[in-house]
Design a protein around this motif. Structure first.
Motif, short mmCIF file in Angstrom:
data_model
loop_
_atom_site.label_atom_id
_atom_site.label_comp_id
_atom_site.label_asym_id
_atom_site.label_seq_id
_atom_site.Cartn_x
_atom_site.Cartn_y
_atom_site.Cartn_z
N TYR A 1 -9.41 30.00 -42.87
CA TYR A 1 -8.51 31.14 -43.10
C TYR A 1 -7.22 30.67 -43.77
O TYR A 1 -6.77 31.25 -44.77
N THR B 1 -13.33 34.47 -39.12
CA THR B 1 -13.13 33.27 -39.94
C THR B 1 -12.46 32.16 -39.13
O THR B 1 -11.43 32.41 -38.49
N LYS C 1 -5.82 31.58 -47.40
CA LYS C 1 -4.47 32.15 -47.51
C LYS C 1 -3.67 31.40 -48.57
O LYS C 1 -2.99 32.00 -49.40
N GLY D 1 -7.11 41.31 -41.39
CA GLY D 1 -6.83 40.16 -40.53
C GLY D 1 -7.89 39.08 -40.65
O GLY D 1 -8.73 39.11 -41.54
N ARG D 2 -7.87 38.12 -39.72
CA ARG D 2 -8.72 36.93 -39.82
C ARG D 2 -10.16 37.18 -39.44
O ARG D 2 -11.08 36.52 -39.93
N PHE E 1 -10.12 39.58 -45.61
CA PHE E 1 -8.92 39.39 -44.79
C PHE E 1 -7.95 40.58 -44.82
O PHE E 1 -6.85 40.48 -44.31
N ASP F 1 -7.52 38.14 -50.84
CA ASP F 1 -8.70 37.28 -50.77
C ASP F 1 -9.29 37.07 -52.16
O ASP F 1 -10.16 37.82 -52.60
N ARG G 1 -10.02 29.17 -38.15
CA ARG G 1 -8.59 29.12 -38.53
C ARG G 1 -8.36 28.28 -39.79
O ARG G 1 -7.63 28.69 -40.69
#
Ligand SMILES: Nc1nc2c(ncn2[C@@H]2O[C@H](COP(=O)(O)OP(=O)(O)OP(=O)(O)O)[C@@H](O)[C@H]2O)c(=O)[nH]1
Ligand SMILES: [Mg+2]
Length: 228
Positions: A131, A126, A135, A122-123, A119, A151, A128
């Motif tokens: 993710y 993955t 997070k 960014g995403r 990550f 991560d 949502r």
């Protein structure tokens, strides 16, 4: 000349186990590699594939029963003889082609622990929900341990041998990811992150993780913060 130990926890991965071994073989890391496969007593035919592997550079350990990814990693660490130890999942979500990037900070930059972050950029691909779950657990780690990681649940974790020796791990399940991170920080080591690509699989493709596991990992982060 250094040696790299690639530790591969495996449970029911008959569709991908041969391909992951092929990919590990294919990557040139400028040093000798050994592969340690720890099978949690697979029931889908993976073991039959492993039984046929007769190679000097591959050690196959079949556990008596399924004990979890954490137990498999701990067994793999014990069996490894390399100077650098790397964890590789047996699905195809993260690629062995990343090894040179993961190893470079250790080989050329004096680092001792490298995490391949899914990550950092960014995403990516993955989903949502996954993710956000990732997070949340990484945020909990950052807040409780005063670090700034992106991560902590990545499977691509690389360590020098002495870092692993001092870790003293106890987890059996997926909370091993939190325990590894927590013990490294408590031992005064710094975790260096490099970005890696991530090709998430679906539940149909064999995904075993569930949000309940995320909750368990979250609880374990709190536990590791306040216990020894
Ligand atoms: N030996 C052993 N390996 C396991 C066990 N559970 C999972 N694994 C392996 O550990 C690796 C990670 O498991 P995954 O199910 O892929 O977990 P993940 O990548 O965090 O999540 P998904 O791929 O999204 O399910 C894979 O190579 C699994 O085959 C277990 O109980 N014992
Ligand atoms: Mg996976």
């Amino acid at each position: 000349m250094k040696r790299l130990s690639v530790i591969v926890p495996v449970y029911n991965e008959k569709k991908t186990i041969q391909e992951i071994i092929r990919r590990i073989d294919h990557v040139d890391v400028g040093m000798e590699k050994e592969i340690i496969i720890v099978d949690g007593c697979s029931t889908d035919g993976t073991r039959e594939i492993l039984d046929k592997l007769k190679r000097k550079d591959i050690k196959v350990i079949i556990e008596k029963k399924r004990r979890g990814k954490g137990a498999a990693i701990r067994t793999g660490f014990k069996e490894a003889t390399g100077d650098i130890l790397l964890i590789q999942d047996a699905d195809l979500e993260v690629h062995p082609a990343e090894y040179p990037y993961l190893l470079s900070p250790i080989l050329n930059g004096g680092k001792r622990v490298v995490f391949g972050s899914r990550f950092l950029k960014g995403r990516g691909l993955t989903p949502r929900g996954s993710y956000i779950g990732n997070k949340l657990i990484t945020m909990a780690m950052n807040v409780l341990f005063f670090v700034n990681l992106t991560d902590i649940a990545t499977c691509h974790k690389v360590f020098t041998r002495d870092v692993v020796k001092r870790m003293n791990l106890r987890s059996n399940g997926f909370e091993i990811e939190a325990e590894i991170t927590a013990r490294i920080i408590k031992n005064g080591e710094r975790i260096y992150e490099v970005p890696i690509d991530y090709m998430p699989r679906t539940h149909q493709e064999g995904k075993k993780l569930h949000w309940r596991i995320g909750f368990k990992v979250l609880m374990s982060i709190i536990k590791f913060r306040f216990t020894r």
